[in-house]
Scaffold this active site. Sequence first.
Site, short mmCIF file in Angstrom:
data_model
loop_
_atom_site.label_atom_id
_atom_site.label_comp_id
_atom_site.label_asym_id
_atom_site.label_seq_id
_atom_site.Cartn_x
_atom_site.Cartn_y
_atom_site.Cartn_z
N ASP A 16 28.49 47.37 33.37
CA ASP A 16 28.93 46.03 33.00
C ASP A 16 27.68 45.16 32.83
OD1 ASP A 16 30.74 43.82 32.63
OD2 ASP A 16 30.18 43.14 34.62
N SER A 17 27.89 43.99 32.25
CA SER A 17 26.78 43.05 32.12
C SER A 17 26.31 42.54 33.49
CB SER A 17 27.22 41.87 31.25
OG SER A 17 28.43 41.33 31.76
N CYS A 79 32.72 46.47 30.77
CA CYS A 79 32.58 45.12 30.22
C CYS A 79 33.38 45.00 28.93
CB CYS A 79 31.10 44.88 29.95
SG CYS A 79 30.72 43.31 29.19
N GLU A 158 32.01 33.44 39.28
CA GLU A 158 30.75 33.84 39.94
C GLU A 158 30.38 32.89 41.07
OE1 GLU A 158 27.71 35.46 37.54
OE2 GLU A 158 29.10 37.01 36.91
N CYS A 190 38.63 40.16 30.15
CA CYS A 190 37.29 39.93 30.69
C CYS A 190 37.30 40.42 32.13
CB CYS A 190 36.94 38.44 30.62
SG CYS A 190 35.37 38.04 31.42
N HIS A 192 36.05 39.37 34.75
CA HIS A 192 36.12 38.38 35.82
C HIS A 192 37.54 37.82 36.06
CE1 HIS A 192 31.87 38.61 35.25
NE2 HIS A 192 31.60 37.64 36.10
N1 DGL Z 1 31.61 41.36 31.67
C1 DGL Z 1 31.86 40.40 30.64
C2 DGL Z 1 33.17 40.74 29.92
O1 DGL Z 1 34.03 41.43 30.45
C3 DGL Z 1 31.91 38.98 31.19
C4 DGL Z 1 30.56 38.45 31.63
C5 DGL Z 1 29.59 38.31 30.49
O2 DGL Z 1 29.75 37.42 29.63
O3 DGL Z 1 28.66 39.11 30.43
O4 DGL Z 1 33.35 40.34 28.80
#
Ligand code: DGL
Length: 273
Positions: A16-17, A79, A158, A190, A192
């Site tokens: 993931d990012s 992600c 976050e 997403c 989050h």
């Molecule tokens: N992990 C990213 C997503 O699911 C969210 C956080 C980001 O913007 O990197 O799109």
Amino acid sequence: MTALARHDNRPIGIFDSGVGGLTVLQALIRQFPHESFIYLGDTARVPYGSKSARTVERYTIQVAQALLDRHVKLLVVACNTASALGLTALRRYCPTPAMGVIEPGCRLAATVSRNRCIGVIGTRSTIASQAYPQTLATIDGGIAVHSWACPLLVPLVEEGWYRHPATRLVVEESLREVPASGIDTLILGCTHYPLLRQVIQEVVGPEVQLVDSASAVARTLVGLPANLLFPAAVGQSQQITFLVTDVADRFREVAHHFLQDQTAVEQVEVIDL
Ligand code: DGL
């Protein structure tokens, strides 16, 4: 030995990012107690959600390569933004099977929706990519899709502001078009957003069903053909390795929320890509 009896004890790579993909990791840990996982959070370059397709594609391949160097048997792109913008390039680049979160989420949503009117929320880049409407169209051309970018939600999560009044306000404003849209299912597109499930559900009302990628991915993996993912031998002890691309302290701090305090994050290795 028949093909079905074969085992592959190599870990599954998941990336993931940043921290968000831990929602997907948590679902997979529960579902597959004998599998080992290497989780890589690209914390040096998060967020991906506001970056261009070209950049996210490049990041996706670099992160995947770091996991391939550690001999993973499968890549899970946890992600949504990287799945939307980088998965096609990644599949061209690497021979190891790679799955994203978008198709599983769409399949689950198409199954639960009764009126075939589905909403999607995600980062700006995910929504702009049209990956969700395009994937839903391949599953069922009769599904109507409404998409909304919600860029303010990631920073609120976050910060740990799951029940904060400011978060409720932002969710209300971001989803103000939901009632008039007629959707009966909303994809949390997403990593989050599952942490805001409760407030999102309160805002959209009980008649809208929420679908999150984490559980959808776990269900899809269960259904993978044995020749694509030979499972680890039953009884093999599960190992979970955490890698990040920048300072580990903040990751450790936020990770326990995403893992719902069920998995200890003690060792986090910082790597360069
Ligand atoms: N992990 C990213 C997503 O699911 C969210 C956080 C980001 O913007 O990197 O799109």
